[in-house]
Structures are given as C-alpha cells and as structure tokens.
Design a protein around this motif. Structure first.
Motif, short mmCIF file in Angstrom:
data_model
loop_
_atom_site.label_atom_id
_atom_site.label_comp_id
_atom_site.label_asym_id
_atom_site.label_seq_id
_atom_site.Cartn_x
_atom_site.Cartn_y
_atom_site.Cartn_z
N GLU A 102 0.82 -1.22 0.00
CA GLU A 102 0.00 0.00 0.00
C GLU A 102 0.85 1.27 0.00
N THR A 103 2.06 1.18 0.56
CA THR A 103 2.92 2.38 0.56
C THR A 103 3.35 2.76 -0.85
N LEU A 104 3.11 1.84 -1.81
CA LEU A 104 3.48 2.13 -3.21
C LEU A 104 2.31 2.72 -3.97
N GLY A 105 1.20 2.98 -3.28
CA GLY A 105 0.11 3.69 -3.92
C GLY A 105 -0.98 2.82 -4.50
N VAL A 106 -1.05 1.58 -4.03
CA VAL A 106 -2.12 0.72 -4.53
C VAL A 106 -2.96 0.34 -3.31
N SER A 107 -4.28 0.26 -3.51
CA SER A 107 -5.13 0.01 -2.33
C SER A 107 -5.25 -1.48 -2.06
N ARG A 108 -5.52 -1.79 -0.81
CA ARG A 108 -5.68 -3.19 -0.43
C ARG A 108 -6.86 -3.84 -1.15
N GLU A 109 -7.94 -3.04 -1.33
CA GLU A 109 -9.12 -3.58 -2.04
C GLU A 109 -8.72 -4.04 -3.44
N GLU A 110 -7.90 -3.22 -4.09
CA GLU A 110 -7.48 -3.56 -5.45
C GLU A 110 -6.67 -4.86 -5.45
N LEU A 111 -5.75 -4.96 -4.50
CA LEU A 111 -4.88 -6.15 -4.44
C LEU A 111 -5.69 -7.40 -4.13
N VAL A 112 -6.58 -7.30 -3.13
CA VAL A 112 -7.40 -8.46 -2.77
C VAL A 112 -8.33 -8.81 -3.94
N GLY A 113 -8.83 -7.78 -4.62
CA GLY A 113 -9.68 -8.00 -5.79
C GLY A 113 -8.94 -8.80 -6.87
N GLN A 114 -7.67 -8.49 -7.05
CA GLN A 114 -6.88 -9.22 -8.06
C GLN A 114 -6.72 -10.69 -7.68
N LEU A 115 -6.58 -10.93 -6.38
CA LEU A 115 -6.46 -12.33 -5.92
C LEU A 115 -7.78 -13.07 -6.14
N LEU A 116 -8.88 -12.42 -5.72
CA LEU A 116 -10.19 -13.09 -5.80
C LEU A 116 -10.61 -13.36 -7.24
N SER A 117 -10.22 -12.46 -8.14
CA SER A 117 -10.63 -12.64 -9.54
C SER A 117 -9.75 -13.66 -10.25
N GLY A 118 -8.67 -14.06 -9.61
CA GLY A 118 -7.78 -15.03 -10.23
C GLY A 118 -6.70 -14.37 -11.09
N LYS A 119 -6.71 -13.03 -11.12
CA LYS A 119 -5.74 -12.31 -11.96
C LYS A 119 -4.33 -12.36 -11.34
N ALA A 120 -4.29 -12.27 -10.01
CA ALA A 120 -2.99 -12.26 -9.33
C ALA A 120 -2.49 -13.68 -9.08
N LYS A 121 -1.19 -13.81 -9.07
CA LYS A 121 -0.60 -15.12 -8.79
C LYS A 121 -0.20 -15.20 -7.32
N TYR A 122 -0.08 -16.42 -6.85
CA TYR A 122 0.52 -16.68 -5.53
C TYR A 122 1.38 -17.91 -5.70
N SER A 123 2.17 -18.22 -4.69
CA SER A 123 3.12 -19.32 -4.82
C SER A 123 2.39 -20.63 -5.13
N SER A 124 2.83 -21.29 -6.21
CA SER A 124 2.16 -22.50 -6.69
C SER A 124 2.17 -23.64 -5.70
N ILE A 125 3.11 -23.61 -4.78
CA ILE A 125 3.24 -24.73 -3.83
C ILE A 125 1.93 -24.94 -3.06
N PHE A 126 1.16 -23.86 -2.89
CA PHE A 126 -0.05 -23.98 -2.07
C PHE A 126 -1.23 -24.57 -2.85
N ASN A 127 -0.98 -24.96 -4.08
CA ASN A 127 -2.00 -25.65 -4.86
C ASN A 127 -1.85 -27.17 -4.78
N TYR A 128 -0.98 -27.62 -3.87
CA TYR A 128 -0.85 -29.06 -3.64
C TYR A 128 -1.60 -29.42 -2.35
N PRO A 129 -2.17 -30.63 -2.33
CA PRO A 129 -2.99 -31.00 -1.15
C PRO A 129 -2.14 -31.49 0.03
N THR A 130 -2.69 -31.38 1.23
CA THR A 130 -2.03 -31.95 2.43
C THR A 130 -2.76 -33.24 2.79
N LEU A 131 -2.19 -34.35 2.38
CA LEU A 131 -2.89 -35.64 2.48
C LEU A 131 -2.71 -36.34 3.82
#
Ligand SMILES: [Fe+2]
Ligand SMILES: [Fe+2]
Length: 332
Positions: A102-131
C-alpha cells in the motif's frame, strides 16, 4: 491520492522518464541507499515491487489453507497449538505485506480483488494438497525453509518498507522451519508406519519446494532488472542451490531419502547436483491446473464473502471513533 499518482505513472513509459533522474536513482541504489515511499522512483520499479510484494502477501494468505486442513486433526494439543500459532503468523505476514504494498500507492481492495478474480498469482506450492499429518511437517521443513532462503536476502532489498517487513517475517519463518523439522523428526524416529508417512510427504513435497524458487535463470524474465535494482540479491538458481545444499544433510539426519536418483555431491563445485526439474508441471500449476487451484480460490472467495460483516462492523466502529474525536471538548 497515491492510487491516482500510480495510475498516472503507469501511463508513462520508463523510456519517457528523465534519464538524469533515472541515473540518479540508480546511483542511490548502487550506493546501497534505501528507497522510501515518498522518494521518486521509476514507474517500472514501483510496478515490479507492487507485483512482487502483493504476490508474496497472497501466498501468505492462501498458504494458510493447506495447513488449516489439519488444525482439527493435529495429533496432540501441543501440535495443535504450534499449528494454530504458525497459521496466525502467516496471516500476520500477509497483512504486513499488504501494508508494504500500500505504501506504493495501490489500495488493499485492489490487491485483494486481483487475488479473488484469479488475476494475481501466488506461490504455486499452495496448490498441492495436504494428504497426511506428515505433510504439515514437510511444509514447515521444506516450504518455510525455501521461503527463508528467498526472504533473508530481501531484508536487504532496496525498498525500505519491504526490507523492514521481512526482518520480522524471517524470524517467524525460522520458527516455522524448526517446528516442521521437529515434526518430521518425531515421525522419522517413530513407528515404521510413521516413518513411511514422513518419507511419503518428502516424496510429494520435494520437487514442488525446489520449484518454489521460480524458473531457471535462463528463462526468468524479471530477474536481471530486479537484481540491478537490488530488489533481488541472488538469482533463482543460486537460491535453489543454497536450499538444496542446506536441505540434503537435513534429510540424511532424518534417515529419509530425497526422491531424486540423480542427486549427487559434486566435488568440483562443492555443491549437490540435482536431476532435471519438471518445468511442464510447474507451468501447469502456475496457469491454474494444479491439484487444488480451484479449491483454494473458491475457499478464499467464500471466506471473503463470509467476512463482509466483520469489515463493515470495523468500518462503522472506526467511523464512530473518528466522529467522537472531532467533537469539541467543551461540548462533551
Ligand atoms: Fe509466512
Ligand atoms: Fe511460514
């Protein structure tokens, strides 16, 4: 105000930025000066940081899910407390990092929105299941271990708020890595079934952890510029090598086998050589086709909707307090 400034800057091409100013900026970086939010910075530097810090924040938040899967099934009260504390830490890391972005001038709503819409990436490791429960140990040992390798150099990142956030985060990641390793140790020294469980977890988490450092240097599009700006201090392959070198002796101490028939000590380089990495799998998961991509996003969206009332209540409370503060003392 920040957001407006950012979108204006986004329209500018870096090549249109004053070369004098750009070289002064680079000179500050070369002199190891910290860049702070109110300082001038090239639009591309800002964008790179927004992308990296927000991806990092999203990873912390989504990373709570695979571990949350075992909260109600932890084998003892001690393990449950450890896991609860770790997951809470990850939530804190996410919030800290959103704050830095946010200190770089982008709002949290925008960032969270990018995650929820699937536009933003996150570390792929968390797409594996914990069996199994052992996966919780393997995640702490390997995933948090890889995260530390990545993040310790970011404590010296040229952007002040990101570097400072990373100091606290690394201390907590180090605790996570140790609790994971200790969980693995208990299993590896337990019954034959427990040892098998630990080995099976290592078999499934090893390669995704090695891939956490991102594509090889020759295919890494952002690396070179990020190194010049001192956002990154080591290349993906250098960090991967550090991780492998640190982890192989740890696996040996557990008497577990790393699932790589080509793993070999290289006397000439004094490093461990590993076999080929399946980059097709990596890209498949990055592009949304991992075992749990859809499940993770669906859970995050549901949690966001379920939490709407909490955000509304917090906002109403903040507004009420602010209104109270503006009442003149004499009128109270
Ligand atoms: Fe974390
Ligand atoms: Fe962690």
């Amino acid at each position: 105000m920040y957001t407006q400034a950012l979108s204006l800057e986004k329209q500018q091409n870096t090549s249109q930025e004053d070369p004098e100013r750009l070289s002064r900026f680079q000179a500050r970086i070369d002199a190891e000066e910290r860049i702070e939010p109110t300082d001038w910075m090239p639009a591309a530097y800002r964008q790179t940081l927004v992308r990296q810090i927000s991806q990092h924040a999203h990873s912390e938040i989504i990373g709570m899910q695979p571990e949350g899967n075992w909260l109600t099934r932890a084998p003892s009260l001690k393990r449950k407390l450890q896991l609860t504390a770790k997951i809470q830490d990850e939530a804190g890391h996410g919030l800290y990092l959103y704050g830095a972005a946010e200190t770089l001038g982008v709002s949290r709503e925008e960032l969270v929105g990018q995650l929820l819409s699937g536009k933003a990436k996150y570390s792929s490791i968390f797409n594996y299941p914990t069996l199994s429960w052992a996966d919780i140990g393997a995640i702490g040992w390997l995933v948090d271990g890889a995260a530390i390798m990545n993040q310790i150099p970011i404590c010296r990142c040229s952007y002040g708020p990101y570097a400072r956030a990373m100091v606290l985060i690394c201390k907590e990641e180090s605790f996570h890595q140790r609790q994971g390793y200790e969980t693995m140790m208990a299993l590896a020294r337990g019954t034959p079934e427990q040892k098998d469980m630990a080995q099976d977890a290592l078999n499934r988490w090893w390669w995704p952890s090695v891939m956490m450092f991102g594509p090889p240097d020759k295919d890494s599009v952002h690396s070179e510029q990020a190194m010049r700006w001192k956002i990154k201090r080591f290349t993906n392959d250098e960090l991967r090598q550090k991780f492998v070198d640190a982890t192989v002796p740890q696996a040996k101490y557990l008497s577990l086998e790393i699932p790589d028939p080509e793993l070999a000590w290289n006397e000439a380089t004094q490093h461990w050589d590993i076999g080929p990495i399946d980059w097709d799998e990596f890209w498949r998961v990055v592009k949304g086709d991992g075992p749990c991509n859809r499940q993770r996003l669906a859970a995050k969206r549901a949690a966001h909707e379920d939490g709407a009332w909490v955000r509304e209540a917090a906002e109403a409370f903040a507004a009420k307090r602010a209104a109270r503060r503006t009442v003149p003392i004499a009128a109270e």
